[in-house]
Design an enzyme around this catalytic site. Structure first.
Site, short mmCIF file in Angstrom:
data_model
loop_
_atom_site.label_atom_id
_atom_site.label_comp_id
_atom_site.label_asym_id
_atom_site.label_seq_id
_atom_site.Cartn_x
_atom_site.Cartn_y
_atom_site.Cartn_z
N ARG A 50 0.89 -1.16 0.00
CA ARG A 50 0.00 0.00 0.00
C ARG A 50 0.93 1.22 0.00
O ARG A 50 1.62 1.48 0.99
CB ARG A 50 -0.90 -0.01 1.24
N HIS A 80 -7.27 1.54 -6.54
CA HIS A 80 -7.54 0.77 -5.32
C HIS A 80 -8.36 -0.47 -5.71
O HIS A 80 -9.53 -0.59 -5.36
CB HIS A 80 -8.32 1.65 -4.35
N GLN A 140 -10.46 -2.82 -3.16
CA GLN A 140 -11.70 -2.23 -2.66
C GLN A 140 -12.84 -2.48 -3.63
O GLN A 140 -13.95 -2.85 -3.23
CB GLN A 140 -11.51 -0.73 -2.45
N ASP A 151 -16.56 9.10 -1.72
CA ASP A 151 -15.36 8.90 -0.92
C ASP A 151 -15.04 10.23 -0.25
O ASP A 151 -15.63 11.26 -0.56
CB ASP A 151 -14.20 8.43 -1.81
N CYS A 189 -16.04 3.57 0.81
CA CYS A 189 -14.97 2.63 1.19
C CYS A 189 -14.48 2.84 2.62
O CYS A 189 -13.79 1.98 3.15
CB CYS A 189 -13.82 2.71 0.20
#
Length: 308
Positions: free
Chosen positions: A107, A134, A137, A225, A266
């Protein structure tokens, strides 16, 4: 070498098999204590390195728990532990880690760190997040949608706010899973044009609509988000709030979507900023299922990478 770097670079049949595997593994765990091992132990005797240049809650815990449930061991490393690209080149770090571990999840910030790690590692590498994408996710998100509403193919997904890395992976998924997508947000924060074009080339409809009320009409899924990153300055945060205020997901906006539309985020969320608590805790929200499914989707990704 089977890496999981991005949704658009992974074969659609493989993506579907990962989702199917995740659902099977989730079903098999029903009624078990969280810490109980799976009956199947495909990672027994395997070591997984979890590298975090960026802080994390869900990614760290879900990968760690998932590997352990499947019989594996984990080694959690921070960017400062490794000094990626500073004390040692990323290429050399990848080569050395490949002598110690069976799988690497990273990450990080810059997408080039991920690609260089994958280019030089002799073990599979998983993208746990970069500034550009990502994918883990969105695999969990597709799984969650299909648990509640059936196949996502042909559905309308609306992204509200900032065309960030999570939005990018939704665009990647649109082409691979066959759903249409609408982005609604200010022009300064549009998703990368190349990602929009890629989805369109795969035969799905991608629309940019500045009016959020029009954008969500007929939506099957509404997603948002956070508006700001933990690394943004105060002045940057204020500018972003000014730009994005009109794109808050609230009850009035959700009322324009389909009656059975789902809402996803998320996490972590800034309540009353990009989304109201009434939506997050309301009947459309599946955010906790979405968070749980990170565990199951990532377990399936690890198995796919290792071929076990």
């Amino acid at each position: 070498m089977t890496h999981f770097l991005d949704i658009h670079t992974t074969d659609p049949a493989a993506l579907r098999s990962i989702i199917d595997q995740a659902r099977t593994m989730k079903t098999a765990r029903q009624g078990r204590p969280r810490g109980a091992p799976d009956d199947d132990q495909p990672l027994a005797g395997r070591m997984v390195a979890l590298i975090f240049e960026k802080p994390s809650t869900r990614t760290r815990v879900s990968f760690d728990v998932g590997a352990r449930q499947m019989g594996g061991e984990t080694m959690v490393l921070s960017g400062s532990d490794l000094q990626l690209g500073h004390g040692e080149t990323i290429a050399d770090t990848a080569r050395v880690l490949s002598r110690y571990v069976d799988l690497i999840m990273i990450r990080t910030f810059d997408d080039s760190v991920l690609t260089e790690m994958a280019d030089h590692a002799d073990v599979p590498v998983i993208n746990g997040l970069t500034d550009r994408s990502h994918p883990c996710q969105i695999m969990a998100d597709v799984m969650t949608y299909e648990e509640h509403r059936g196949p996502i193919r042909g559905r309308k997904v609306v992204w509200c706010g900032d065309g960030n890395n999570v939005c990018a992976s939704f665009l990647h998924a649109a082409g691979q899973f066959g759903f249409d997508m609408v982005f609604t947000g200010p022009p300064q924060l549009d998703p990368e044009a190349g990602f929009v074009d890629l989805a369109r080339q795969q035969g799905v409809e991608v629309t940019i609509e500045r009016d959020p009320a029009r954008a969500v009409e007929g939506a099957d899924l509404v997603v948002t988000d956070t508006w700001v990153s933990m690394h943004d300055s105060q002045s940057s945060k204020e500018r972003r709030h000014t730009m994005l205020r009109a794109y808050q997901v609230n009850d009035a906006l959700m009322a324009r979507a389909r009656p059975d539309a789902l809402f996803m985020h998320c996490l972590p969320a800034h309540r009353e900023e990009e989304v109201t608590s009434s939506v997050m805790d309301g009947p459309h929200s599946v955010i906790l299922d979405e968070a749980e499914n990170r565990l199951h989707a990532q377990k399936a990704i690890m198995r796919w990478c290792l071929g076990v």
